[in-house]
Motif scaffolding. Structure first.
Motif, mmCIF file in Angstrom:
data_model
loop_
_atom_site.group_PDB
_atom_site.id
_atom_site.type_symbol
_atom_site.label_atom_id
_atom_site.label_comp_id
_atom_site.label_asym_id
_atom_site.label_seq_id
_atom_site.Cartn_x
_atom_site.Cartn_y
_atom_site.Cartn_z
ATOM 1 N N GLN A 159 -1.483 4.951 -13.634
ATOM 2 C CA GLN A 159 -1.746 4.932 -12.191
ATOM 3 C C GLN A 159 -2.676 3.786 -11.790
ATOM 4 O O GLN A 159 -2.803 3.486 -10.609
ATOM 5 C CB GLN A 159 -2.338 6.272 -11.723
ATOM 6 C CG GLN A 159 -3.788 6.513 -12.107
ATOM 7 C CD GLN A 159 -3.941 7.087 -13.505
ATOM 8 O OE1 GLN A 159 -3.018 7.045 -14.312
ATOM 9 N NE2 GLN A 159 -5.118 7.630 -13.798
ATOM 10 N N THR A 160 -3.303 3.144 -12.781
ATOM 11 C CA THR A 160 -4.254 2.069 -12.472
ATOM 12 C C THR A 160 -3.745 0.736 -13.033
ATOM 13 O O THR A 160 -3.021 0.001 -12.364
ATOM 14 C CB THR A 160 -5.645 2.399 -13.036
ATOM 15 O OG1 THR A 160 -5.524 2.726 -14.442
ATOM 16 C CG2 THR A 160 -6.252 3.589 -12.321
ATOM 17 N N HIS A 186 -5.551 8.389 -2.843
ATOM 18 C CA HIS A 186 -5.114 6.995 -2.711
ATOM 19 C C HIS A 186 -4.881 6.648 -1.239
ATOM 20 O O HIS A 186 -5.275 5.561 -0.780
ATOM 21 C CB HIS A 186 -3.839 6.775 -3.515
ATOM 22 C CG HIS A 186 -3.491 5.334 -3.737
ATOM 23 N ND1 HIS A 186 -4.313 4.453 -4.392
ATOM 24 C CD2 HIS A 186 -2.396 4.616 -3.381
ATOM 25 C CE1 HIS A 186 -3.749 3.252 -4.447
ATOM 26 N NE2 HIS A 186 -2.584 3.327 -3.833
ATOM 27 N N ASN A 229 -8.258 6.320 0.432
ATOM 28 C CA ASN A 229 -8.862 5.028 0.096
ATOM 29 C C ASN A 229 -8.240 3.902 0.919
ATOM 30 O O ASN A 229 -8.942 2.994 1.389
ATOM 31 C CB ASN A 229 -8.672 4.730 -1.401
ATOM 32 C CG ASN A 229 -9.500 5.645 -2.289
ATOM 33 O OD1 ASN A 229 -10.541 6.148 -1.882
ATOM 34 N ND2 ASN A 229 -9.026 5.859 -3.504
ATOM 35 N N MET A 233 -9.116 -0.993 -3.665
ATOM 36 C CA MET A 233 -8.332 -0.922 -2.431
ATOM 37 C C MET A 233 -9.152 -1.406 -1.239
ATOM 38 O O MET A 233 -8.662 -2.187 -0.396
ATOM 39 C CB MET A 233 -7.857 0.510 -2.199
ATOM 40 C CG MET A 233 -7.068 0.704 -0.906
ATOM 41 S SD MET A 233 -5.462 -0.120 -0.920
ATOM 42 C CE MET A 233 -4.505 1.063 -1.893
ATOM 43 N N TYR A 266 -4.184 2.572 -8.304
ATOM 44 C CA TYR A 266 -5.166 3.549 -7.847
ATOM 45 C C TYR A 266 -6.568 3.023 -8.124
ATOM 46 O O TYR A 266 -6.847 2.501 -9.197
ATOM 47 C CB TYR A 266 -4.967 4.890 -8.557
ATOM 48 C CG TYR A 266 -5.992 5.930 -8.164
ATOM 49 C CD1 TYR A 266 -5.867 6.602 -6.962
ATOM 50 C CD2 TYR A 266 -7.077 6.206 -8.979
ATOM 51 C CE1 TYR A 266 -6.797 7.549 -6.567
ATOM 52 C CE2 TYR A 266 -8.016 7.156 -8.604
ATOM 53 C CZ TYR A 266 -7.869 7.820 -7.395
ATOM 54 O OH TYR A 266 -8.807 8.742 -7.007
ATOM 55 N N VAL A 311 1.682 5.777 -7.437
ATOM 56 C CA VAL A 311 0.542 6.543 -7.952
ATOM 57 C C VAL A 311 0.887 8.038 -7.968
ATOM 58 O O VAL A 311 0.558 8.754 -8.926
ATOM 59 C CB VAL A 311 -0.716 6.287 -7.095
ATOM 60 C CG1 VAL A 311 -1.806 7.310 -7.407
ATOM 61 C CG2 VAL A 311 -1.236 4.875 -7.334
ATOM 62 N N THR A 333 0.832 -1.211 0.000
ATOM 63 C CA THR A 333 0.000 0.000 0.000
ATOM 64 C C THR A 333 0.862 1.255 0.000
ATOM 65 O O THR A 333 0.587 2.219 -0.728
ATOM 66 C CB THR A 333 -0.939 -0.002 1.217
ATOM 67 O OG1 THR A 333 -1.768 -1.171 1.178
ATOM 68 C CG2 THR A 333 -1.826 1.235 1.225
ATOM 69 N N CYS A 345 1.130 4.116 -2.922
ATOM 70 C CA CYS A 345 0.982 5.568 -2.761
ATOM 71 C C CYS A 345 2.086 6.323 -3.495
ATOM 72 O O CYS A 345 1.829 7.306 -4.205
ATOM 73 C CB CYS A 345 0.996 5.928 -1.271
ATOM 74 S SG CYS A 345 -0.498 5.472 -0.369
#
Length: 376
Positions: A269-270, A52, A55, A355, A350, A30, A23, A27
């Motif tokens: 980012q995804t 992010h 989330n 998430m 992201y 992203v 995680t 961050c």
């Protein structure tokens, strides 16, 4: 003091550290992928970083809530949660539904987008576990009978039929979840081979009936031959390879990747977040992410093996199948060894719903672990 010590021993800290490490890396990646993207970050270089992290905080809070309630106490609420997830999936086809990158798989609610398929994955695992384990955990049988297996497959077939229309990636993940759940349930091998045969027949049927959109067909064609349409369907894969290859051993440095800052890789980012790691953190950074995923899956498998009842075993196995396949598919499509399917990398990519669902999975795993150590 004794209560705190007991809680400390019951929690799988390696599992939490692996999920937390992914995680935190997510961050940073992203942030690096979006800080120069004035077209989407509303002029704030920290826009996606803050969202992010928020989330992730919500996801962690949900995980703590699941741990506190316990997966066994949630068992009675499974039918409600399953029904709610189906309603959300169907709402995608109403005016609340939103199309992103050719896929109508999101809901737009009060300015926020929600992907119901992420919650459907959890609902399928819990629903199938409830049905398959009922007789076995009651002591009536040593493995699920044919009727519960059919009922469990029916529970999975409904959301699968809904998402396959517009979200092939989600359908692939749910299919792997069903396979993992069946294998863990102790159902006879007939059902496993039958499911695999049905899946192959279904894939052929979907292809021949023209259910797939043109962009989905082009993605598979580009996977088979990336040079077929390098400026179109093969563009994402080719740019992803360039980005990862340019990172070398140690990478160009965070925020220093020319492919990333130049916005050459779409949806970085995804779906293609791993390309940021490959370019800016190099082989070392990419291998570090894979290592953290391996640790997470190792701990999850240990929890599945040590579960004290079939219901818990099936849940843990379903979660392992989900996280393992999704991680492999996401990293694989960035490396060009898997077709592009629009699947996020758990804990890293992201996406608020993804998430939250990933951290709910951690909460369920920790709940199973805590129950086992409590009864030991």
């Amino acid at each position: 003091m004794m209560a705190r010590d007991s809680l400390f021993r019951r929690v799988d800290w390696l599992l939490l550290l692996a999920a937390g490490g992914l995680t935190v890396l997510g961050c940073l990646l992203v942030w690096s992928a979006t800080w120069t993207r004035t077209d989407i970050n509303e002029g704030d270089p920290h826009f996606f970083l803050i969202r992010h992290a928020l989330n992730a905080a919500i996801g962690i809070a949900l995980a703590v809530g699941v741990m506190w309630l316990g997966h066994q106490r949630l068992r009675s609420a499974v039918p409600v949660f399953y029904g709610f997830s189906i309603v959300l999936l169907l709402l995608v086809f109403t005016p609340l539904g939103t199309e992103i990158n050719g896929q109508r798989a999101w809901l737009s609610i009060a300015g926020y987008t929600v992907q119901p398929g992420e919650f459907a994955k959890v609902a399928v695992i819990l629903g199938m576990a409830t049905v398959l384990a009922a007789q076995v955990d009651a002591g009536d049988r040593d493995h699920p009978a044919g009727r519960p297996v059919l009922q469990a497959l029916g529970l999975a077939a409904l959301p699968l039929a809904i998402v396959v229309v517009d979200d092939m990636g989600m359908a692939m993940v749910i299919g792997m979840i069903v396979l993992g759940v069946l294998l863990a349930s102790g159902a006879t091998i007939f059902w496993t081979f039958g499911l695999m045969a049905a899946g192959a027949a279904g894939a052929v049927l979907v292809w021949t009936l023209g259910v797939l959109d043109e962009y989905q067909i082009n993605r598979f064609a580009a996977f088979a031959n990336p040079e077929l349409d390098p400026a179109g369907a093969g563009y994402n894969t080719n740019q992803a390879r360039i980005a990862i290859g340019s990172g070398g051993l140690t990478g160009t440095g965070l925020f220093q990747g020319s492919q990333t800052t130049g916005q050459f890789v779409p949806e970085q980012q995804t779906d293609f977040i791993f390309t940021v790691a490959g370019e800016e953190l190099g082989f070392v950074g990419g291998a570090g992410i894979i290592l953290l995923i391996a640790v997470l899956l190792w701990r999850a498998l240990r929890i599945a093996r040590g579960a004290t009842d079939l219901y818990s075993t099936i849940i843990a196995a379903g979660l392992v199948a989900w996280l393992a396949f999704q991680s492999f598919e996401n990293i694989g499509m960035a490396l060009g060894i898997m077709p592009v399917a629009g699947i996020p990398l758990p804990f890293v990519s992201y996406g608020g719903t993804a998430m939250m669902a990933s951290w709910i999975a951690i909460g369920l795993l920790e709940s199973i672990r805590m129950k086992r150590t409590l009864s030991a």
